[in-house]
Design an enzyme around this catalytic site. Structure first.
Site, short mmCIF file in Angstrom:
data_model
loop_
_atom_site.label_atom_id
_atom_site.label_comp_id
_atom_site.label_asym_id
_atom_site.label_seq_id
_atom_site.Cartn_x
_atom_site.Cartn_y
_atom_site.Cartn_z
N ASP A 1 0.87 -1.18 0.00
CA ASP A 1 0.00 0.00 0.00
C ASP A 1 0.90 1.23 0.00
OD1 ASP A 1 -2.46 1.45 0.20
OD2 ASP A 1 -1.99 1.81 2.31
N GLU B 1 -1.01 -0.90 -6.11
CA GLU B 1 -2.06 -0.08 -6.67
C GLU B 1 -1.46 0.75 -7.80
OE1 GLU B 1 -5.05 2.09 -3.69
OE2 GLU B 1 -2.97 2.03 -3.05
N ASP C 1 -3.34 0.81 6.92
CA ASP C 1 -2.36 0.54 5.86
C ASP C 1 -2.14 -0.95 5.62
OD1 ASP C 1 -2.14 3.26 5.73
OD2 ASP C 1 -0.29 3.35 6.91
#
Ligand SMILES: [Zn+2]
Length: 380
Positions: free
Chosen positions: A189, A273, A357
């Protein structure tokens, strides 16, 4: 499969070597501009585009006779400069770039490339042998494996006045043939104040040197802003800023390489991501000053490359996937994580407590594995 790889070394040329390097930069620029003029004139007179091989012959037969100083520098560098112009023209013909423009001493990049031939380039323990220059002192931090083939080298000077030599190799790459294991997957993340948090509960923060160096950079930039533009002091300070910037950029690159390497060695499937890098860089590169972002985009590129090298994968999860709001235990969506900006939260459906997170990283991992398996022909 053949692959290319370049190793960049800092070099410390002597005064005489610097003189020759500078002259080679100049001759390359000169030849580039001369051939560009020739192309322009030929075109204006209704003639056809001149191929780089013909342009090279013209350089050897006409230019070198008219301008004997061209004979004093590395001949490969001049040919590569002509090839470089040819490439610029091809990009223009393909409508990918503007019409090639003349190189100026001030604006153009200070570099030249040379080719390997009959051991004219040799990387040694404390120096690099280069055509015409003989051995240039260098900081040789790594040596290529003996079965790699040396192809060429590029000598350059950066804005801080430092010299570098990038040595290009070609090597045979073995394909890694082992099925990837979904149990060896990890999710990352993105953290704007560091680098990333993992689904295994580890935070990769921004190293101390980076935070301190940013302060130094800001201080040197403040000093620059107080100096009179164009004055000797201003130019000296500008060089200092460039040097600090360069130093930090190198340190950061090293750091990112090490982090990416460790992940690529340990894991088979790394899920991340996708991020809007343009949006992110607009935030960090405001007001036109040289500031540093944390390099996450660069990091992902390194990571993808290192994984690929090992026959492993980087899976990109859509950035609109609500990774921080889903409970990684029961998949219930909890909007308040985002709206209230919670760093710790308890899932109202299953009662699991989460660190935002780490939970987000775990969701990214799961979604990444799902995407990965979707592309595998034999998966259930
Ligand atoms: Zn839950």
């Amino acid at each position: 499969m053949k692959e290319n790889r370049a190793f960049q070394y800092r070099i410390y040329p002597t005064k005489e070597q610097i003189d020759l390097i500078e002259r080679t930069f100049g001759c390359c620029r000169f030849v580039y501009n001369q051939i560009l003029s020739l192309q322009n004139e030929t075109y204006a007179n209704g003639g056809k585009y001149i191929s780089w091989t013909k342009a090279n012959t013209y350089c050897n037969q006409v230019l070198k006779a008219d301008y004997p100083f061209l004979k004093e520098v590395d001949k490969f560098a001049l040919t590569n400069s002509i090839i470089c112009l040819d490439r610029a023209f091809r990009l223009f013909f393909d409508k990918k770039c503007e019409y090639p423009s003349y190189k100026s001493k001030k604006r153009s990049r200070k570099s030249y490339s040379t080719n390997f031939s009959h051991n004219n380039i040799v990387v040694m323990d404390h120096g690099i042998k280069l055509p015409k220059l003989k051995v240039v002192k260098a900081k040789v931090h790594r040596i290529a494996p003996s079965d790699w083939t040396l192809k060429g080298a590029t000598v350059s000077q950066n804005a801080a006045g430092e010299y570098y030599c990038s040595v290009l190799y070609e090597f045979e790459k073995e394909a890694v043939n082992r099925p990837l294991d979904v149990n060896r997957s990890i999710g990352l993340d993105y953290k704007s104040d560091g680098l990333y948090a993992t689904s295994t509960g580890v935070v990769c923060g921004s190293p101390k040197f980076f935070r301190e160096a940013q302060k130094t950079l800001a201080r040197e930039q403040r000093k620059l802003s107080k100096k009179k533009k164009g004055s000797q002091n201003y130019l000296e300070q500008k060089q200092r800023v460039a040097k600090v910037y360069r130093h930090i950029a190198n340190q950061r690159k090293d750091f990112l390489h090490k982090e990416a390497l460790a992940l690529a060695e340990e894991w088979d499937i790394v899920c991340v991501e996708t991020l809007d890098m343009k949006e992110m860089s607009n935030k960090t590169f405001g007001n036109g000053k040289a500031t540093l972002d944390n390099g996450y985009g660069e990091f992902l590129q390194m990571l993808e490359y290192k994984l690929k090298e090992r026959g492993k994968v980087l899976v990109k999860v859509d950035r609109y996937y609500p990774s921080s709001q889903l409970c990684s235990c029961c998949s219930t969506l909890n909007h308040s994580v985002k709206t209230e900006n919670l760093s710790e939260w308890t899932c109202p459906a299953c009662g699991a407590t989460h660190n935002r997170d780490f939970n987000a990283a775990e969701n990214i991992r799961r979604e990444g594995v799902r995407i990965y398996l979707g592309f595998q022909p034999n998966s259930a």
